[in-house]
Scaffold this active site. Structure first.
Site, PDB file in Angstrom:
ATOM      1  N   GLU A  24      -0.093   1.181   7.782  1.00 17.83           N
ATOM      2  CA  GLU A  24       0.618   2.158   6.726  1.00 17.83           C
ATOM      3  C   GLU A  24      -0.456   2.561   5.926  1.00 17.83           C
ATOM      4  O   GLU A  24      -1.117   1.812   5.237  1.00 17.83           O
ATOM      5  CB  GLU A  24       1.544   1.126   6.271  1.00 17.83           C
ATOM      6  CG  GLU A  24       2.889   0.789   6.929  1.00 17.83           C
ATOM      7  CD  GLU A  24       3.686  -0.227   6.353  1.00 17.83           C
ATOM      8  OE1 GLU A  24       3.874  -0.130   5.313  1.00 17.83           O
ATOM      9  OE2 GLU A  24       4.396  -0.970   6.975  1.00 17.83           O
ATOM     10  N   ASP A  73       7.191  -0.138  -6.446  1.00 14.72           N
ATOM     11  CA  ASP A  73       5.884  -0.935  -6.269  1.00 14.72           C
ATOM     12  C   ASP A  73       5.612  -1.646  -7.496  1.00 14.72           C
ATOM     13  O   ASP A  73       5.888  -1.159  -8.635  1.00 14.72           O
ATOM     14  CB  ASP A  73       4.588  -0.048  -5.921  1.00 14.72           C
ATOM     15  CG  ASP A  73       4.748   0.208  -4.511  1.00 14.72           C
ATOM     16  OD1 ASP A  73       4.810  -0.585  -3.361  1.00 14.72           O
ATOM     17  OD2 ASP A  73       4.729   1.762  -4.179  1.00 14.72           O
TER      18      ASP A  73
END
Lengths: 393, 255
Positions: free
Chosen positions: B45, B56
């Site tokens: 990824e 995140d």
């Protein structure tokens, strides 16, 4: 054309809920329940009671005699500065704390820029005895010390946001991350008409008490049911949304939104989102925002920490794109001078955010019969240091 | 057949690695992908950095901030990936937030992905219903698989909907958290992995968030097809040379 939210959570092409899956259950729970909860008579009773006895509503609609004389028009001030905690922000936090209780939440989080919304949130959490965590950019903590102290006195935990630019946008990111990490017991009290649907609509509804009162008060004072214009400053846009709300669909009422141009729209230090922004996604909402050509969100600037937001609520993006509202931007200097003028002419020290709204009268002319309501969204006590520095007082 | 679909048919448990493009250095992208493939990683990824990565935690935020400072942009990333398919044949997925893609132009973005050999996308803030209504046709036109997240709080009904819209794998977020926030799995997570496994979805599940070593990889893959490691790999890159990537991958596979 409608200027209110549609059933999918959009204002025209703006709005929606662009959120990570982790937030979906919480936002969806709110979406499914907010209208029903707000419409409930026991909710309304408690909300109205608190607005009256605790916040001090209705706030006066005051005819500003000397200001009107100077600018040759009829200027009324909606005195949101007289609310408990000193600004319109508390209308929303009262509503949302009652919402959180009915959703069974036991922990409150909030973001704050200048600290006004943080104080208003800490206040209602103290009132209800609920744990309160406020995220605030590290830079804002340093420049808004009195509000940090207020929040602490009210029992809130103030957590510095140290990511990104360390201001309001990053405080909002941190609050959202907290919500992701605490998906079951926590309600996020967003302070403006921003964020994923249903927040912009819910916050606008809680703030709509402002335009509701304006209607009744104008009837009493002028024997009219609506003003010719409503003027409000716009950061995220909650005080503007509240003062426009009942006039949105009536195009005979002019809506004027005043943004912070900072040091000038093209100075590179500005927060005039309508002039500088493009459609994009910020904090879960599709709206106008300031960004690079590569889609990175940029850092705005304004002398007032409350207008220092790179986006604008989706309602306002739609009001701008459709031409329904007139957008005017005002520099730091123009706002500061207008703030000082209000002190001298009317004996009212406005918040610097609010002072922006008054700065339009120098260039935007009205006729002598126009009834212009300015939402005096907050008082200037918190801004004394900035005033002192700016004017060498 | 799309490379992701091919890979998920393999017998072994899949290891997928996330890294932020442009970190630690702007020009590391192709080298990191090559190293990952050479050391037996099944899928990569590639994180397209964003200024405001809501889902995140601090590690990926910091790597994103650094990557942007280094000069990473959507255009630069596509330039760096231009020749990647000459030597790399494992699936490559771009993971990023929606705004940079929106500014690039969603169709233009998808077309570019196809031309450099990207197989799929993970866009945390593009909800499944918006995708389904507005973008699915475009993604499919360019042969891109869109991968959706589910969490312990996602309802069975919604998982069913996500499964019906998906055609690669489902990204199973291990616990309610941002990336890198927690590590290690307890009974609650294991029961959740098992519950999803028992749903017998048409798409296999790959677990992400909270996997950092051999032990957590094994736990995560007990009831799933594979696992994704992100923050732990970014932390490794912070203090190691790219040539040492094999050590990290070895420690995950063999302990």
């Amino acid at each position: 054309m409608s200027y209110n939210v549609n059933e999918k959570g959009y204002y025209g092409e703006f709005g929606g809920a662009f959120i990570p899956e982790m937030l979906f259950p919480n936002v969806e729970e709110l979406r499914q329940n907010y209208i029903e909860i707000m419409s409930d008579s026991s909710f309304q009773e408690e909300f109205q009671q608190l607005l009256k006895d605790y916040v001090g509503r209705p706030t006066p609609l005051y005819f500003a005699n000397r200001l009107s004389e100077k600018y040759g028009t009829k200027i009324y001030l909606k005195r949101e500065d007289l609310n408990h905690t000193g600004a319109h922000k508390v209308n929303n936090t009262i509503g949302q704390i009652l919402m959180a209780q009915r959703l069974g939440k036991s922990r409150i989080i909030a973001e704050t820029g200048a600290g006004q919304h943080g104080v208003a949130t800490a206040t209602v959490c103290a009132l209800m005895g609920i744990e309160c965590i406020v995220y605030m950019g590290e830079i804002d903590i340093a420049r808004q010390a009195p509000n940090v102290a207020r929040m602490k006195m009210l029992g809130a935990t103030v957590v510095p946001a140290v990511s990104g630019s360390k201001t309001l946008k990053d405080a909002t990111n941190e609050a959202i991350r907290d919500w992701i990490n605490n998906p079951e017991d926590t309600h996020y009290i967003i302070g403006s008409v921003v964020g994923p649907h249903p927040y912009p609509d819910m916050v606008a509804r809680f703030q709509s008490i402002v335009s509701e009162e304006i209607i009744a008060q104008l009837e009493e004072k002028e024997n009219i049911s609506k003003p010719d214009y409503v003027v409000a400053c716009v950061g995220g846009g909650s005080n503007a949304a509240g003062s426009y709300y009942h006039f949105l669909e009536d195009e005979s009422v002019g809506l004027i939104a005043v943004e912070a141009a900072g040091k000038g729209i093209h100075s590179g230090e500005s927060a005039a989102t309508s002039a500088l922004g493009k459609t994009g996604i910020i904090h879960g909402s599709k709206t106008l925002l300031m960004q690079t050509s590569d889609g990175q969100i940029t850092e705005p600037y304004s002398i007032s920490a409350g207008l220092d937001y790179p986006g604008v609520g989706p309602m306002h993006a739609h009001l701008y794109a459709s031409g329904r509202a007139e957008f005017i931007s005002v520099t730091d200097e123009e706002a500061m001078n207008a703030g000082l003028e209000l002190c001298k002419l009317e004996g009212i020290i406005p918040a610097i955010e609010t002072a922006h709204a008054f700065a339009i009268f120098e260039s935007r002319k009205f006729t002598k019969d126009d009834v212009v309501v300015v939402n005096l969204s907050g008082r200037g006590d918190k801004d004394l240091e900035t005033y002192i520095k700016f004017f060498n007082l | 057949m799309n490379r992701i679909n091919e890979t998920i048919r393999k017998d072994h448990k899949l290891l997928s690695i996330y890294f932020t493009a442009g970190y630690p250095n702007l020009e590391d992208t192709a080298e990191i992908i090559q190293q990952l493939q050479d050391n037996g990683v099944d899928m990569v990824e590639i994180g397209l950095p964003f200024s405001d990565p809501l889902a995140d935690g601090p590690t990926i935020q910091e790597s994103s901030t650094q990557a942007l400072k280094n000069g990473m942009t959507t255009t630069v990333l596509f330039d760096q990936l231009k020749g990647i398919r000459k030597s790399v044949d494992i699936p490559l997925i771009i993971m990023g937030y929606f705004n940079p893609m929106l500014q690039y132009g969603v169709e233009e973005f998808c077309s570019k992905c196809q031309s450099v050999g990207i197989d799929g996308l993970i866009i945390p803030d593009l909800p499944v219903d918006v995708y389904h209504e507005h973008y699915q046709d475009i993604f499919e036109k360019y042969g891109l698989k869109n991968i959706f997240l589910i969490t312990p709080q996602t309802s069975a009904h919604r998982i069913g909907y996500i499964d019906s819209v998906s055609d690669a794998f489902i990204y199973m977020v291990s616990s309610a958290s941002t990336t890198g926030a927690k590590t290690g799995f307890g009974d609650v997570q294991m029961r959740y992995f098992e519950r999803i496994s028992n749903m017998e979805l048409k798409n296999p599940q790959i677990v992400g968030f909270g996997i950092s070593n051999h032990e957590t990889f094994n736990h995560a893959t007990r009831f799933s097809k594979g696992a994704i490691i992100g923050s732990a790999f970014i932390k490794f890159l912070k203090s190691h040379e790219l040539s040492e990537i094999g050590d990290f991958i070895g420690s995950i596979r063999k302990g």
